[in-house]
Design a protein around this motif. Structure first.
Motif, PDB file in Angstrom:
ATOM      1  N   ARG A 138      38.233  32.518  51.830  1.00 22.85           N
ATOM      2  CA  ARG A 138      38.764  33.700  51.123  1.00 22.85           C
ATOM      3  C   ARG A 138      40.136  34.220  51.568  1.00 22.85           C
ATOM      4  N   LEU A 141      42.906  31.929  50.865  1.00 26.77           N
ATOM      5  CA  LEU A 141      43.405  31.961  49.527  1.00 26.77           C
ATOM      6  C   LEU A 141      43.936  33.283  49.024  1.00 26.77           C
ATOM      7  N   ASN A 142      43.468  34.416  49.828  1.00 28.89           N
ATOM      8  CA  ASN A 142      44.281  35.746  49.671  1.00 28.89           C
ATOM      9  C   ASN A 142      45.613  35.582  50.143  1.00 28.89           C
ATOM     10  N   VAL A 145      47.860  34.020  47.155  1.00 27.11           N
ATOM     11  CA  VAL A 145      48.081  34.685  46.174  1.00 27.11           C
ATOM     12  C   VAL A 145      48.985  35.638  46.578  1.00 27.11           C
ATOM     13  N   ASN A 153      42.533  34.636  43.254  1.00 23.78           N
ATOM     14  CA  ASN A 153      41.832  33.919  44.594  1.00 23.78           C
ATOM     15  C   ASN A 153      40.561  33.291  43.573  1.00 23.78           C
TER      16      ASN A 153
END
Length: 155
Positions: A138, A141-142, A145, A153
């Motif tokens: 997470r 993937l943040n 972004v 995400n």
């Protein structure tokens, strides 16, 4: 008089191709073709709207493989991490994340992929390792972004 945004070209096949300037004014072609001119116009309006609102993302930006992005991410963050944290992240990536997700393009990674990965990990390693790996995924993937490589995400 307003200037038209982009253009639609009818191909010999009878399908339609869309071209438009990106957010920096560079000419760009939309991937694929459209069966009907109305579909092509709709797509062109969507792109124009996204550019004007600052939400446009060049689809080619997310073409990097997740595994390649992760390797860069880990190296960039190395100076800010404790040695034990860096080693834990490297281990989680190598053992739990990259084997299943590393060969996917960032832009192709979906919430469904993440759910399947999570479920597989729970069955293989248990809750603690899976939860740690998920938090790392997470986080990565943040950053993707923020880097404008993906819109949302999937975690």
């Amino acid at each position: 008089m307003t200037r038209a945004f982009g253009n639609i070209e009818k191909l010999p096949s009878g399908r339609y191709r869309v071209r438009h300037p990106d957010e920096h004014g560079r000419p760009t072609r939309v991937k694929g073709t459209f069966r009907m001119k109305a579909e092509a116009k709709r797509r062109l309006v969507e792109i124009d709207h996204a550019i004007r609102n600052g939400t446009y993302r060049d689809p080619s930006r997310g073409r990097a493989l997740f595994g390649d992005y992760v390797a860069d991410w880990l190296e960039v963050h190395r100076p800010t991490l404790a040695v034990s944290t860096w080693e834990l992240y490297g281990s989680a990536l190598r053992l739990h994340i990259e084997p299943q997700l590393g060969d996917l393009r960032l832009s192709d990674l979906t919430a469904d992929d993440v759910r399947r990965w999570y479920s597989d990990r729970l069955g293989a390693t248990g809750r603690t390792a899976t939860a740690q790996a998920y938090r790392l995924l997470r986080n990565i993937l943040n950053t993707a972004v923020v880097d404008d490589l993906i819109v949302k995400n999937p975690c």
